[in-house]
Design a protein around this motif. Structure first.
Motif, PDB file in Angstrom:
ATOM      1  N   SER A 394       0.845  -1.192   0.000  1.00 26.21           N
ATOM      2  CA  SER A 394       0.000   0.000   0.000  1.00 26.21           C
ATOM      3  C   SER A 394       0.875   1.234   0.000  1.00 26.21           C
ATOM      4  CB  SER A 394      -0.880   0.027   1.247  1.00 26.21           C
ATOM      5  OG  SER A 394      -1.784  -1.043   1.218  1.00 26.21           O
ATOM      6  N   GLY A 395       0.448   2.246  -0.741  1.00 28.84           N
ATOM      7  CA  GLY A 395       1.172   3.510  -0.746  1.00 28.84           C
ATOM      8  C   GLY A 395       2.376   3.530  -1.662  1.00 28.84           C
ATOM      9  N   SER A 396       2.653   2.401  -2.329  1.00 37.96           N
ATOM     10  CA  SER A 396       3.834   2.388  -3.198  1.00 37.96           C
ATOM     11  C   SER A 396       3.473   2.882  -4.588  1.00 37.96           C
ATOM     12  CB  SER A 396       4.404   0.978  -3.282  1.00 37.96           C
ATOM     13  OG  SER A 396       3.496   0.122  -3.939  1.00 37.96           O
ATOM     14  N   LYS A 397       4.509   3.216  -5.332  1.00 35.96           N
ATOM     15  CA  LYS A 397       4.290   3.650  -6.709  1.00 35.96           C
ATOM     16  C   LYS A 397       4.387   2.442  -7.621  1.00 35.96           C
ATOM     17  CE  LYS A 397       5.864   8.459  -6.738  1.00 35.96           C
ATOM     18  NZ  LYS A 397       4.564   9.058  -6.915  1.00 35.96           N
ATOM     19  N   THR A 398       3.471   2.354  -8.549  1.00 38.60           N
ATOM     20  CA  THR A 398       3.482   1.209  -9.450  1.00 38.60           C
ATOM     21  C   THR A 398       2.804   1.589 -10.762  1.00 38.60           C
ATOM     22  OG1 THR A 398       2.910  -1.132  -9.637  1.00 38.60           O
ATOM     23  CG2 THR A 398       1.295   0.278  -8.559  1.00 38.60           C
ATOM     24  N   THR A 399       2.730   0.631 -11.683  1.00 44.44           N
ATOM     25  CA  THR A 399       2.001   0.870 -12.931  1.00 44.44           C
ATOM     26  C   THR A 399       1.069  -0.321 -13.147  1.00 44.44           C
ATOM     27  OG1 THR A 399       3.511  -0.336 -14.371  1.00 44.44           O
ATOM     28  CG2 THR A 399       4.037   1.977 -13.954  1.00 44.44           C
ATOM     29  N   LEU A 400       0.095  -0.133 -14.010  1.00 44.80           N
ATOM     30  CA  LEU A 400      -0.838  -1.223 -14.286  1.00 44.80           C
ATOM     31  C   LEU A 400      -0.107  -2.430 -14.869  1.00 44.80           C
ATOM     32  CD1 LEU A 400      -3.895   0.744 -15.693  1.00 44.80           C
ATOM     33  CD2 LEU A 400      -3.629  -0.268 -13.425  1.00 44.80           C
ATOM     34  N   LYS A 401       0.855  -2.169 -15.719  1.00 47.11           N
ATOM     35  CA  LYS A 401       1.603  -3.280 -16.307  1.00 47.11           C
ATOM     36  C   LYS A 401       2.331  -4.083 -15.243  1.00 47.11           C
ATOM     37  CE  LYS A 401       2.711  -2.708 -21.106  1.00 47.11           C
ATOM     38  NZ  LYS A 401       3.650  -2.399 -22.162  1.00 47.11           N
ATOM     39  N   LYS A 402       2.916  -3.376 -14.290  1.00 44.48           N
ATOM     40  CA  LYS A 402       3.620  -4.084 -13.212  1.00 44.48           C
ATOM     41  C   LYS A 402       2.644  -4.942 -12.424  1.00 44.48           C
ATOM     42  CE  LYS A 402       7.386  -0.832 -12.417  1.00 44.48           C
ATOM     43  NZ  LYS A 402       7.723   0.339 -11.604  1.00 44.48           N
ATOM     44  N   ILE A 403       1.463  -4.388 -12.181  1.00 44.10           N
ATOM     45  CA  ILE A 403       0.449  -5.139 -11.455  1.00 44.10           C
ATOM     46  C   ILE A 403       0.065  -6.391 -12.226  1.00 44.10           C
ATOM     47  CG2 ILE A 403      -2.001  -5.101 -10.807  1.00 44.10           C
ATOM     48  CD1 ILE A 403      -1.559  -2.111 -10.060  1.00 44.10           C
ATOM     49  N   LEU A 404      -0.156  -6.213 -13.518  1.00 41.66           N
ATOM     50  CA  LEU A 404      -0.568  -7.337 -14.348  1.00 41.66           C
ATOM     51  C   LEU A 404       0.452  -8.469 -14.303  1.00 41.66           C
ATOM     52  CD1 LEU A 404      -2.019  -5.443 -17.442  1.00 41.66           C
ATOM     53  CD2 LEU A 404      -3.299  -6.850 -15.833  1.00 41.66           C
ATOM     54  N   ARG A 405       1.710  -8.122 -14.302  1.00 43.28           N
ATOM     55  CA  ARG A 405       2.750  -9.156 -14.229  1.00 43.28           C
ATOM     56  C   ARG A 405       2.800  -9.770 -12.838  1.00 43.28           C
ATOM     57  NH1 ARG A 405       6.245  -9.845 -18.582  1.00 43.28           N
ATOM     58  NH2 ARG A 405       7.061 -11.522 -17.294  1.00 43.28           N
ATOM     59  N   SER A 406       2.766  -8.895 -11.851  1.00 44.84           N
ATOM     60  CA  SER A 406       2.974  -9.339 -10.478  1.00 44.84           C
ATOM     61  C   SER A 406       1.965 -10.389 -10.007  1.00 44.84           C
ATOM     62  CB  SER A 406       2.932  -8.123  -9.545  1.00 44.84           C
ATOM     63  OG  SER A 406       2.878  -8.541  -8.208  1.00 44.84           O
TER      64      SER A 406
END
Length: 735
Positions: A394-406
């Motif tokens: 929570s509170g971290s910086k990310t991107t949708l692509k990173k989420i999709l991979r993760s």
RNA sequence: GCACCCUUAGCUCAGUUGGUUAGAGCGUUCGAUUCACAUUCGAAAGGUCGAAGGUUCGAAUCCUUCAGGGUGCACCA
């Protein structure tokens, strides 16, 4: 009339006839309300603190009718739900329908035009939407009734429609939040424009169709350039080649060249760019940045002028000189003729095959255009305020692509069959920003407001003088919210708390990327949760010869016809047995017929057992604690252990197959045959023991088969003199 | 071009950590049937497991190459 000594219930004297039974059974289920997990808890059938098992039904189009693909989906999901309900889970299967913006609007527009010769512009926005509402209201009853006929134990009290008030609210909320988070932006970029439907289309909705066209080679100053689309060449004032191309060594980047072109002399500029394929054609090409994605990118890299040549309807603009005002289709040959007369045509290759982009949603050819649209940025960094993901705090910086991979790498979401993970990653890596706005009237209207150059994104009008964006959202935007919007989001409801993330998303592999990816993007960014734990991908249903079912081939097998002829149970089994996940199913009518026989077999097994156990009551514990027939009971226990394991592994095909073979080949063909001897020659004790075994095993079998063939098993259950619950649907799965 | 899937009996397909003689359903042929079964039962025929090579005591299963069929993605000036 019946000479047999039978005292079994009247019902069993005739073969099992599904149409006589199914409507009554459906009514029983519906009246019970047991598809609603709250009712199950109220009645004490499910423990209050039981683990949840939830599936959100992939919503069929409101205007559609049930086809075999839907039938397969319903069968699979219903099996999972019924199984878990019997196992004591809080099982929720949530139904809904989808508005399918483009498909629905063009269907209604088409019908209106046919009947009244009027276009949507004649009617106006309000009237068109009114007509669409009438149409969808009428047609949704069809798909809902058809869905029920399959025996789907959906909780209709929670029914959702993508365009209903709550879902509309969720869509607005999500758009505003994503805009505020910086995920959604407005920008001028090249879009897939459908001149026929007059709207943009997402990358995923494009279908490439192979087409043969002449390939022209034109003299362009000192260069020879190739094209299949002479009509776009008016604006071509840049000639591009690879910096390492030896043939063009003497030309330098930025060099100006005077040359004769379609409508007279022009000044061309040489551009060196590494994206050019030296081996294709002459290695030199001119570019049309306003109507081609790659050209657009080259132009952006070098800061080149971008000029439109073709308007939204496919008409040439003034830049085309004497050809302005003509439709591109007609202009092509005239342009070639003119170039010919000027001696600029070097050669023409007839029959060049290439792929042409078309709109898979019933539209026409795609014409790339530059437009100001709303986009969802997949590489934009944003702060995720609340996250329950393993690798994204929570509170971290990310991107949708990173989420999709993760979420896939961490196995928080498991894609089945696993091989689709590879395809998923490949897709994710190539994912581009998603064009959200559509120039349609039917859909969720974008909550953006304009006043002069000012833009505000919020749900309600900021006040006087502000005008709302006329565009609507891509229909997949609302679909992406589906797992949580149906559970009451953005409110913090008890349902959301209990049933989200959902357990399984079951869908065809063909829409993995349309939908699954978007659901993950939306769910994680809005709720901090994954939308589902498992993605179960079923195959396509094909005909007996493996061909796609289509109207033109005339090989469509209609699920409702199958239900009428052979019963819903047979239709379900034919779609399950032999259908390994992710593989296509070949369905022939013979197969469906075969499973009708099985339903009848079960019917007759029951008759035999009831006839031979007249006046015998089931003794608790007797069956379980009798050392004599231990082998039979061990076998039965083992069968259920196997079935349990297979269902947890989502191998429903093998689970059903196993039960089928036990019932027919083992239980009926051997155990019952043997029982005849026991009843004729055995001692009283042996008879009693066998009667108990048969009575108990019958109930095991009915329970085991119930998720797969709910109707016939429930019909038999209703005729049993002794049973633990009024409905088999809520009986306890044997342990 | 890149990737993935499929290829096992006439047809549709099982065969998931490599392990006896490779299985089922449908179809075919022959037979049985006063029996819970209009929809039943029994039996038979039917296989170089796509091809070739390799690993292994052992391969339908693992590896390599190839062929045929299918699908997805990309390119196409």
């Amino acid at each position: 009339m019946d000479e047999r000594k039978s005292a079994a219930p009247e019902a069993f004297l005739k073969p099992y006839n599904p149409p006589d039974r199914e409507p009554g059974i459906l009514a029983l289920w519906e009246k019970s309300g047991y598809a609603n997990p709250d009712v199950m808890i109220e009645k004490g059938l499910t423990a209050k603190d039981a683990e949840a098992f939830s599936i959100v039904l992939p919503p069929p189009n409101v205007t559609g009718t049930l086809h075999m693909g839907h039938a397969a989906m319903l069968a699979i999901e219903d099996i999972l739900i019924r199984y878990h309900r019997m196992k004591g889970f809080r099982a929720l299967w949530l139904p809904g329908t989808d508005s399918a913006a483009i498909a629905t609007q063009s269907k209604v527009e088409g019908e209106i035009y046919k009947a009244e010769k009027k276009t949507r512009h004649d009617l106006g926005r309000e009237e068109l939407l009114r007509r669409i509402d009438i149409f969808t209201d009428e047609s949704k009853a069809t798909i809902i009734n058809q869905t029920k006929k399959m025996g789907s134990s959906l909780d209709w009290s929670r029914y959702a429609y993508t365009m209903d008030e709550k879902r509309y609210e969720a869509v607005m909320e999500a758009f505003v939040r994503m805009y505020d988070a910086g995920l959604i932006y407005r920008g001028d970029r090249i879009v897939n424009w459908d001149p026929k439907l007059q709207t943009t289309v997402s990358d995923e909705e494009i279908e490439y169709v192979e087409q043969k066209d002449p390939f022209y080679h034109f003299q362009y100053g000192p260069f020879v350039i190739g094209t299949v689309r002479p009509e776009t060449k008016f604006g071509d004032k840049y000639v591009v080649m690879h910096p390492d191309d030896e043939r063009y060594k003497k030309f330098t980047h930025g060099q100006k060249i005077e040359l004769e072109w379609i409508n007279g002399p022009i000044t061309a500029t040489v551009i060196k760019d590494e994206s050019v394929d030296m081996s294709f054609g002459s290695g030199a090409m001119t570019i049309t940045p306003a109507h081609d994605l790659n050209d657009f990118e080259i132009a952006k890299r070098h800061g080149l002028d971008i000029e439109r040549v073709i308007d939204d309807r496919g008409i040439l603009l003034p830049i085309a000189g004497e050809f302005a005002g003509q439709h591109i289709k007609k202009a092509r040959s005239a342009i070639v003729e003119k170039l010919q007369s000027k001696g600029l045509v070097v050669k023409v290759d007839e029959g060049y095959t290439h792929n042409v982009a078309t709109n898979s949603r019933g539209g026409g050819m795609i014409e790339p255009q530059i437009k100001r649209q709303w986009w969802l940025g997949v590489d934009r960094e944003f702060t995720i305020e609340h996250s329950e993901l393993q690798n994204i705090p929570s509170g971290s910086k990310t991107t949708l692509k990173k989420i999709l991979r993760s979420v896939i790498e961490s196995k928080e979401i498991q894609i089945m069959p696993e091989r689709f993970e590879k395809i998923y990653f490949h897709w994710v890596d190539n994912l581009r920003d998603w064009c959200l706005s559509r120039q349609l009237w039917f859909g969720h209207r974008i909550p953006a407001w304009f006043k002069g150059d000012e833009v505000k994104v919020q749900k309600n009008s900021p006040g006087e003088g502000w005008e709302q964006d006329p565009d609507t959202l891509d229909t997949w935007f609302s679909s992406g919210l589906w797992t949580f919007s149906t559970l009451g989001w953005p409110e913090k409801t008890a349902d959301l708390e209990t049933y989200h993330p959902t357990s399984v998303l079951e869908t065809g592999y063909d829409i993995l990327f349309f939908w699954v990816i978007r659901m993950i993007e939306m769910s994680v960014s809005m709720t901090g949760q994954i939308p589902f734990r498992h993605v179960y991908l079923h195959g396509l249903v094909r005909d007996g010869q493996g061909r796609k079912m289509s109207k033109s081939l005339g090989n469509i097998i209609d699920p409702l016809t199958m239900i009428d002829k052979y019963g819903a149970d047979a239709a379900r089994l034919s779609l399950i047995i032999g259908a390994q996940m992710g593989n296509d199913v070949k369905l022939s009518e013979d197969r469906v017929r075969g499973y009708k026989h099985f339903a009848n077999k079960l019917w007759n097994i029951t008759r035999f057992i009831l006839e031979n156990t007249q006046g015998v009551s089931m003794k608790d514990g007797f069956d379980e604690h009798n050392e004599h027939d231990d082998a039979l009971r061990t076998e039965r226990r083992q069968l259920f252990a196997d079935v349990d394991k297979l269902i947890t592994e989502f191998r429903l095909d093998l689970a059903a197959d196993k039960l089928y073979h036990y019932v027919w080949d083992r239980f009926a063909a051997e155990i019952i045959e043997d029982s005849k001897k026991v009843f004729k020659e055995g001692s009283e004790e042996e008879k009693t023991r066998r009667q108990q075994f048969l009575l108990h095993t019958l109930q095991w079998i009915l329970k085991g088969l119930h998720p797969f063939m709910p109707f016939v098993t429930e019909a038999i259950w209703q005729e049993l003199p002794e049973k633990e619950s009024d409905l088999l649907m809520v009986a306890k799965w044997p342990v």
